[in-house]
Design a protein around this motif. Structure first.
Motif, PDB file in Angstrom:
ATOM      1  N   ALA A   1      38.231  34.838  47.819  1.00 42.46           N
ATOM      2  CA  ALA A   1      38.734  34.313  46.555  1.00 42.46           C
ATOM      3  C   ALA A   1      37.771  34.599  45.416  1.00 42.46           C
ATOM      4  CB  ALA A   1      38.967  32.805  46.661  1.00 42.46           C
ATOM      5  N   PHE A   2      38.365  34.747  44.231  1.00 37.92           N
ATOM      6  CA  PHE A   2      37.614  34.935  42.998  1.00 37.92           C
ATOM      7  C   PHE A   2      38.077  33.898  41.984  1.00 37.92           C
ATOM      8  CE2 PHE A   2      37.579  39.113  44.969  1.00 37.92           C
ATOM      9  CZ  PHE A   2      36.249  39.455  44.860  1.00 37.92           C
ATOM     10  N   VAL A   3      37.142  33.377  41.211  1.00 35.97           N
ATOM     11  CA  VAL A   3      37.455  32.450  40.128  1.00 35.97           C
ATOM     12  C   VAL A   3      37.732  33.267  38.873  1.00 35.97           C
ATOM     13  CG1 VAL A   3      36.579  30.570  38.680  1.00 35.97           C
ATOM     14  CG2 VAL A   3      36.022  30.633  41.120  1.00 35.97           C
ATOM     15  N   THR A   4      38.790  32.917  38.174  1.00 34.09           N
ATOM     16  CA  THR A   4      39.137  33.551  36.902  1.00 34.09           C
ATOM     17  C   THR A   4      39.296  32.468  35.844  1.00 34.09           C
ATOM     18  OG1 THR A   4      40.764  34.912  35.736  1.00 34.09           O
ATOM     19  CG2 THR A   4      41.606  33.550  37.526  1.00 34.09           C
ATOM     20  N   ASP A   5      39.069  32.820  34.591  1.00 28.18           N
ATOM     21  CA  ASP A   5      39.334  31.868  33.515  1.00 28.18           C
ATOM     22  C   ASP A   5      40.676  32.156  32.854  1.00 28.18           C
ATOM     23  OD1 ASP A   5      38.671  34.151  32.120  1.00 28.18           O
ATOM     24  OD2 ASP A   5      37.012  33.272  31.016  1.00 28.18           O
ATOM     25  N   ASP A   6      41.440  33.119  33.418  1.00 29.31           N
ATOM     26  CA  ASP A   6      42.752  33.472  32.881  1.00 29.31           C
ATOM     27  C   ASP A   6      43.668  33.906  34.022  1.00 29.31           C
ATOM     28  OD1 ASP A   6      44.926  34.284  31.354  1.00 29.31           O
ATOM     29  OD2 ASP A   6      43.963  36.135  30.658  1.00 29.31           O
ATOM     30  N   ILE A   7      44.151  32.941  34.786  1.00 32.41           N
ATOM     31  CA  ILE A   7      44.971  33.284  35.952  1.00 32.41           C
ATOM     32  C   ILE A   7      46.290  33.943  35.547  1.00 32.41           C
ATOM     33  CG2 ILE A   7      46.170  31.064  36.242  1.00 32.41           C
ATOM     34  CD1 ILE A   7      45.470  31.519  39.345  1.00 32.41           C
ATOM     35  N   LYS A   8      46.863  33.524  34.437  1.00 37.85           N
ATOM     36  CA  LYS A   8      48.119  34.151  33.992  1.00 37.85           C
ATOM     37  C   LYS A   8      47.895  35.624  33.646  1.00 37.85           C
ATOM     38  CE  LYS A   8      50.388  29.920  32.384  1.00 37.85           C
ATOM     39  NZ  LYS A   8      49.609  29.059  33.225  1.00 37.85           N
ATOM     40  N   GLY A   9      46.772  35.940  32.998  1.00 43.43           N
ATOM     41  CA  GLY A   9      46.445  37.327  32.684  1.00 43.43           C
ATOM     42  C   GLY A   9      46.183  38.134  33.939  1.00 43.43           C
TER      43      GLY A   9
ATOM     44  N   ASN B   1      45.371  47.458  51.453  1.00 42.68           N
ATOM     45  CA  ASN B   1      44.864  47.579  52.813  1.00 42.68           C
ATOM     46  C   ASN B   1      45.155  46.354  53.666  1.00 42.68           C
ATOM     47  OD1 ASN B   1      43.253  50.197  52.527  1.00 42.68           O
ATOM     48  ND2 ASN B   1      42.692  48.963  50.752  1.00 42.68           N
ATOM     49  N   GLY B   2      45.896  45.402  53.109  1.00 40.32           N
ATOM     50  CA  GLY B   2      46.259  44.211  53.866  1.00 40.32           C
ATOM     51  C   GLY B   2      45.271  43.066  53.745  1.00 40.32           C
ATOM     52  N   TYR B   3      44.284  43.179  52.846  1.00 34.92           N
ATOM     53  CA  TYR B   3      43.365  42.062  52.613  1.00 34.92           C
ATOM     54  C   TYR B   3      44.015  41.076  51.656  1.00 34.92           C
ATOM     55  CZ  TYR B   3      39.667  44.961  54.630  1.00 34.92           C
ATOM     56  OH  TYR B   3      38.908  45.734  55.469  1.00 34.92           O
ATOM     57  N   GLU B   4      44.012  39.805  52.040  1.00 32.99           N
ATOM     58  CA  GLU B   4      44.549  38.770  51.168  1.00 32.99           C
ATOM     59  C   GLU B   4      43.452  38.338  50.193  1.00 32.99           C
ATOM     60  OE1 GLU B   4      47.551  35.351  52.097  1.00 32.99           O
ATOM     61  OE2 GLU B   4      45.522  34.647  52.585  1.00 32.99           O
ATOM     62  N   VAL B   5      43.805  38.334  48.898  1.00 25.45           N
ATOM     63  CA  VAL B   5      42.855  38.001  47.848  1.00 25.45           C
ATOM     64  C   VAL B   5      43.418  36.838  47.037  1.00 25.45           C
ATOM     65  CG1 VAL B   5      41.507  38.863  45.894  1.00 25.45           C
ATOM     66  CG2 VAL B   5      42.200  40.437  47.729  1.00 25.45           C
ATOM     67  N   GLU B   6      42.643  35.774  46.965  1.00 23.49           N
ATOM     68  CA  GLU B   6      43.039  34.587  46.199  1.00 23.49           C
ATOM     69  C   GLU B   6      42.353  34.628  44.834  1.00 23.49           C
ATOM     70  OE1 GLU B   6      42.724  29.693  46.388  1.00 23.49           O
ATOM     71  OE2 GLU B   6      41.723  30.907  47.911  1.00 23.49           O
ATOM     72  N   PHE B   7      43.089  34.194  43.827  1.00 25.00           N
ATOM     73  CA  PHE B   7      42.530  34.009  42.488  1.00 25.00           C
ATOM     74  C   PHE B   7      42.746  32.555  42.118  1.00 25.00           C
ATOM     75  CE2 PHE B   7      43.648  38.441  42.856  1.00 25.00           C
ATOM     76  CZ  PHE B   7      42.493  39.065  42.431  1.00 25.00           C
ATOM     77  N   VAL B   8      41.702  31.909  41.603  1.00 21.65           N
ATOM     78  CA  VAL B   8      41.779  30.494  41.260  1.00 21.65           C
ATOM     79  C   VAL B   8      41.219  30.270  39.866  1.00 21.65           C
ATOM     80  CG1 VAL B   8      39.574  29.956  42.398  1.00 21.65           C
ATOM     81  CG2 VAL B   8      41.239  28.141  42.036  1.00 21.65           C
ATOM     82  N   GLN B   9      41.905  29.420  39.112  1.00 19.97           N
ATOM     83  CA  GLN B   9      41.425  28.985  37.800  1.00 19.97           C
ATOM     84  C   GLN B   9      41.243  27.480  37.853  1.00 19.97           C
ATOM     85  OE1 GLN B   9      43.591  30.293  34.301  1.00 19.97           O
ATOM     86  NE2 GLN B   9      42.955  28.487  33.157  1.00 19.97           N
ATOM     87  N   TYR B  10      40.040  27.038  37.540  1.00 12.66           N
ATOM     88  CA  TYR B  10      39.752  25.603  37.505  1.00 12.66           C
ATOM     89  C   TYR B  10      40.001  25.095  36.099  1.00 12.66           C
ATOM     90  CZ  TYR B  10      37.762  26.163  42.110  1.00 12.66           C
ATOM     91  OH  TYR B  10      37.604  26.429  43.446  1.00 12.66           O
ATOM     92  N   ASN B  11      40.661  23.946  36.017  1.00 18.87           N
ATOM     93  CA  ASN B  11      40.997  23.349  34.724  1.00 18.87           C
ATOM     94  C   ASN B  11      40.104  22.158  34.400  1.00 18.87           C
ATOM     95  OD1 ASN B  11      43.112  25.226  34.399  1.00 18.87           O
ATOM     96  ND2 ASN B  11      44.417  23.984  35.704  1.00 18.87           N
ATOM     97  N   THR B  12      38.996  22.056  35.103  1.00 16.48           N
ATOM     98  CA  THR B  12      37.998  21.018  34.857  1.00 16.48           C
ATOM     99  C   THR B  12      36.647  21.531  35.357  1.00 16.48           C
ATOM    100  OG1 THR B  12      37.345  18.722  35.261  1.00 16.48           O
ATOM    101  CG2 THR B  12      38.436  19.874  37.073  1.00 16.48           C
ATOM    102  N   ASP B  13      35.597  20.977  34.803  1.00 13.01           N
ATOM    103  CA  ASP B  13      34.246  21.279  35.279  1.00 13.01           C
ATOM    104  C   ASP B  13      33.709  20.187  36.182  1.00 13.01           C
ATOM    105  OD1 ASP B  13      34.050  23.725  33.975  1.00 13.01           O
ATOM    106  OD2 ASP B  13      33.334  22.810  32.126  1.00 13.01           O
ATOM    107  N   ILE B  14      34.491  19.147  36.426  1.00 12.72           N
ATOM    108  CA  ILE B  14      34.041  18.026  37.250  1.00 12.72           C
ATOM    109  C   ILE B  14      34.239  18.387  38.720  1.00 12.72           C
ATOM    110  CG2 ILE B  14      34.397  15.578  37.780  1.00 12.72           C
ATOM    111  CD1 ILE B  14      35.542  15.345  34.859  1.00 12.72           C
TER     112      ILE B  14
END
Length: 138
Positions: free
Chosen positions: A79-87, A118-131
């Motif tokens: 997984a990777f953290v993004t600040d713009d999941i819609k983009g 190649n069949g690798y599952e990749v998650e993208f996550v955007q956090y909406n809080t810093d807590i």
């Protein structure tokens, strides 16, 4: 402190693979690469990333990746953290990649899953809080 520097993935075709990862990470570039032998087989390799993190791709992979719905030992996803999941979703969709599965509904984070060429599952996550206690609810 320890942090993840890179993930090394064996792929069938580097250019095909880059189509996915360039859409996900438009600010990343090829940092370097070369040709060599790996266990007696010729292999091209590259490092794709920024100054701090990257994905290493080695080509000439054979066979299929593990069944993501199965129970075989192996990589489930990363997984990777993004600040713009819609983009991120739009860029991947525009590059021809469909959402593989939706993430969980949560007020404090949004996530989505794609499968690369190649069949690798990749998650993208955007956090909406810093807590942390809200970001990491289970």
């Amino acid at each position: 402190m320890i942090h993840l520097e890179h993930i090394n993935l064996i792929v069938r075709d580097i250019e095909e693979t880059l189509t996915f990862y360039r859409a996900a990470f438009p600010h990343w570039e090829i940092r370097g690469g070369d040709k060599g032998l790996w266990s007696g087989k010729p292999r091209n390799w590259i490092h794709f990333g920024d100054d701090y993190q990257y994905l290493a791709f080695g080509d000439n992979g054979v066979g299929e990746n593990r069944d993501l719905a199965g129970h075989q030992v192996g990589l489930a996803h990363f997984a990777f953290v993004t600040d713009d999941i819609k983009g991120t979703i739009k860029r991947l969709n525009d590059a021809g990649f469909a959402i593989a599965k939706d993430g969980m509904e949560d007020d404090y984070r949004e996530n989505i899953y794609f499968v690369d060429p190649n069949g690798y599952e990749v998650e993208f996550v955007q956090y909406n809080t810093d807590i942390p206690s809200l970001r990491n609810r289970y």
